[in-house]
Design a protein around this motif. Structure first.
Motif, mmCIF file in Angstrom:
data_model
loop_
_atom_site.group_PDB
_atom_site.id
_atom_site.type_symbol
_atom_site.label_atom_id
_atom_site.label_comp_id
_atom_site.label_asym_id
_atom_site.label_seq_id
_atom_site.Cartn_x
_atom_site.Cartn_y
_atom_site.Cartn_z
ATOM 1 N N ALA A 120 0.841 -1.205 0.000
ATOM 2 C CA ALA A 120 0.000 0.000 0.000
ATOM 3 C C ALA A 120 0.873 1.250 0.000
ATOM 4 O O ALA A 120 0.476 2.293 -0.515
ATOM 5 N N THR B 169 -7.065 3.676 1.140
ATOM 6 C CA THR B 169 -6.115 2.583 1.337
ATOM 7 C C THR B 169 -5.970 2.283 2.818
ATOM 8 O O THR B 169 -5.957 1.117 3.241
ATOM 9 N N ILE B 184 -9.120 -1.847 -2.534
ATOM 10 C CA ILE B 184 -8.777 -0.421 -2.426
ATOM 11 C C ILE B 184 -9.755 0.428 -3.237
ATOM 12 O O ILE B 184 -10.300 1.399 -2.705
#
Lengths: 288, 288, 288, 288
Positions: A120, B169, B184
């Motif tokens: 991420a 996120t 996401i």
């Protein structure tokens, strides 16, 4: 000598990476922008389950390409800048670093959860876009407007928080657990959801009294949402008005023309030309 | 001769279709407006299931009437306008064409899905209303106001998007799949839903940390919703206030005093007193 | 003679009912206000199921008291006013009538559904409060502000409606029935729910494409919610400007011209020209 | 003698508690702020079920420490202030008292429900923060802005309430019980939820007519949410802009006095009195 040449390509590289005036610099920024957007989309798509497996493979290869590019860019930025340490520990320096390493880390680290978080990290690349948007005047204006009204908004949101805490506790006492107000923090969360007019509805008052209080909270939120807006508006109106006409040091100028010296724009009550001192007879007035 | 007559009715038709000054022109516009609204209602009602069958029949016949009228109108517009090509490929020309053909297409095309989309095309007719609203001054003002503040709002929404991506996120990592944050993109979607204070509630955080972050996101959204509003307000206030200091009809007046007549407040570039015509020597200047 | 006495108490009654300057008039307004609020609360409470039966009885008796009072008030208003017909067919006259008759109608009419609607009529009494709030200056200001910006807001909401229709149809085609977008009207309704940032969540997009479009719709709504606000702000800022005239340091200047020196713009109460000292005879006044 | 010493430490204590100019005063405020925040967090955490038991114990001991500190602070405030009664019965005095006693009350009172409410009292401590924020200029500005626009907003919210009552009743009649509109108060609550664009979705219209009315209500809410915002904006803009002289038809009037007729307020550039025509010599000018 070699050094100077060295400096030569280094400076050239510097202008390409850090400036956007040269065509190469512009190209670089555009390329960077595209790669950032692409990589962000990649990370997002990657997180979707149930896509055809070959797609994940492609994403993986694509990620490699992007990572390598960003790696080179990162190194280039360090070697070209005068004081590397300043760049490295600057906000954007850290962003660049954190958003480049994930793929490398994925070899060292183990544990899917950690890995997930690390992956991420790549999304931090979106912040790089801001670096490129520095050319957009509006952006700077906006950030300025926000900065100017930040203290006011902070104080305001702080007040909102207090309202949320008090009314949240009230709702907790009134509604109790069966309505989903299981604890004070949860009902404070609900109050924020309500005051900000988001209103998920995952938690909602059931008892008449609870609904009554909720209605009051909403109307309050409805009334106070006006305040930050008003603040920013005023702030913005001010910022777009550098000089203001309030002070009586400004007078209206007519479009009269002095017949003697041709000086234009006298104040409405002028008897003599401010330029040549010629008396402005009423018949002198040439309205243009 | 015949040609001139031809031109005669052509020009007459032109004034009727393209202008609204003549009573016939007004009538035409009103008729058009009514037909557009009716046809839009028809398309909408048609999409509702479980209505009595004869109603669908009526709608079908009604659609025929409307289509024929629009077909004639479309042809009339083409033959009356000087340069047909310009009209045909203009925004409104395309709208007119697309919103007229569906019924004809429905004979050629097969497959209910395609047909459904084709039928929906007729809703593009609502855009025609805009063509008629061109007479409303407000509309133009509004569009101007929007155009003026478009860049700012775009930059702002772009910033909102970045916030949504990052916090989306974060929520994805914190909440995980069991709360509905399955990927996401989905949690970015959720963030936009939250930041814009829409808050469907189809997805909502369950974990305390998730709710805490959500609260922050909301308060952020609450704080920043003020910005575009402030911008438009300022933009609008400016637009409604023609006179500002940048307007060359205002000059700054200094606090000098004319030694001859004691007149105060001369423009900075004045050589002579505007009151008594006395020359203002530098040494005359008495700064008050 | 008797007539004059008659006029005597009639005028007295008139001043009590229609004016609020006399103590009795004030008292009457306050009493009316209280009774309106009480009766509104009665109607609301009455609609709640499962209350102890004796309460419904009390409400019924209370309703009788209120109805009788309003009946007398209605008659008094008619006999005291100069032209009864004007009052009777005025907005407030109709409101007063409709909100007084329900109890009487409940004897004539049958059928619980009709009766329910008739009972609800009593809630129209809230409008009477507006009659009393006419003394509040703010209210008039606000209504003025709203009236001034009404055309703009209407045009704007009209644009919103078009957006809702188009994107609603789009969502209907994309999402289809299984997500709850069962027909175009329903998904237009959903779009309005979303554009206005209400977001019930009873209907929400499921498919990725649908969520994507929804996100765009929301951000659009987020961006355009600023416009009406901006309009009203600007409108309001303008409306609050004339007040500056009250500032004693500013006077209005007329467009009179001094026949002697041609000096323009004298204050309305000027007897002599501020420039040349020439007396401004009425016949001197040259309105330009 | 002893008394003076007494006054000595009393005054010192006073400056520490009530003022923030001395380093000790600042330290005291900071310490107080920290303790308030901590205690608020404690109360919130305490309300969460299913935490490890020892945590509740710690919270209990922590609460003791805080309560003792606040007790001493409360006593100190009373003995140091000139007129204790004024402090005790002031808003903050009551807050301080109520937020200090809960722990002591918990020994006297019995019944978990009552105790729960009593414990919650401690959250009133958040109000103390406001006492400390008195140093923040912004806060005062904001409260002033709110106070200035309070009447307007109240009138406005009152109008919102009327709309909510009328449309709520309408929805109650249209939708009926099966949609969740079980009573008029509930559907008024729903209307407020909708008008304020919160939109929980716990209650939502099902029937087409209901959804149509709901759409109208939303668009109304969307249109009128602009009003309070506009008001506050305007209010705020005004507060940042005392006078407006854009209009060239207004000139500034000085405070000069005509020695002949005593007329006040001539325009800055007047040579002759506008009242009596007497020439205004510079030495005539009597600045008042």
């Amino acid at each position: 000598m070699g050094k100077r040449i060295n400096n030569g390509w280094r400076n050239k590289l510097y202008t390409i990476i850090y400036e956007a005036d040269t065509p190469l610099g512009k190209l670089f920024d555009v390329l960077l922008l595209v790669l950032i957007v692409v990589s962000v989309i990649f990370v997002m798509v990657e997180s979707i389950r149930g896509l055809p497996p070959y797609l994940y493979e492609w994403l993986y290869y694509g990620e490699w390409v992007i990572t390598i590019f960003f790696t080179f860019e990162y190194i280039a930025r360090i070697i070209t800048v005068k004081k590397p340490s300043i760049y490295i520990f600057s906000f954007y320096g850290i962003i660049d670093f954190l958003s480049t390493i994930p793929l490398y880390l994925s070899f060292i680290l183990v544990g899917s959860n950690v890995l997930l978080a690390v992956r991420a990290l790549r999304l931090l690349r979106v912040f790089r876009i801001l670096k490129i948007t520095r050319y957009i005047g509006e952006a700077n204006k906006l950030t300025k407007a926000l900065k100017d009204s930040r203290p006011k908004i902070l104080v305001f949101l702080f007040a909102v928080l207090i309202i949320a805490i008090i009314s949240g506790t009230l709702m907790y006492l009134v509604e109790g657990e069966e309505s989903g107000f299981v604890s004070i923090p949860v009902s404070v969360y609900w109050c924020i959801v309500t005051l900000t007019t988001v209103g998920f509805g995952d938690i909602a008052p059931i008892t008449p009294l609870g609904q009554f209080i909720a209605a009051i909270i909403m109307i309050m939120g409805y009334g106070i949402i006006a305040v930050p807006t008003g603040i920013v508006s005023a702030e913005y109106v001010k910022s777009t008005k550098p000089k203001d006409v309030n002070d009586p040091d400004y007078v209206h100028l007519n479009t009269q023309l002095c017949r003697n010296c041709g000086a234009k724009k006298h104040r409405d009550d002028a008897d003599y030309c401010h330029r040549c001192g010629n008396h402005l007879h009423p018949e002198d007035i040439i309205n243009t």
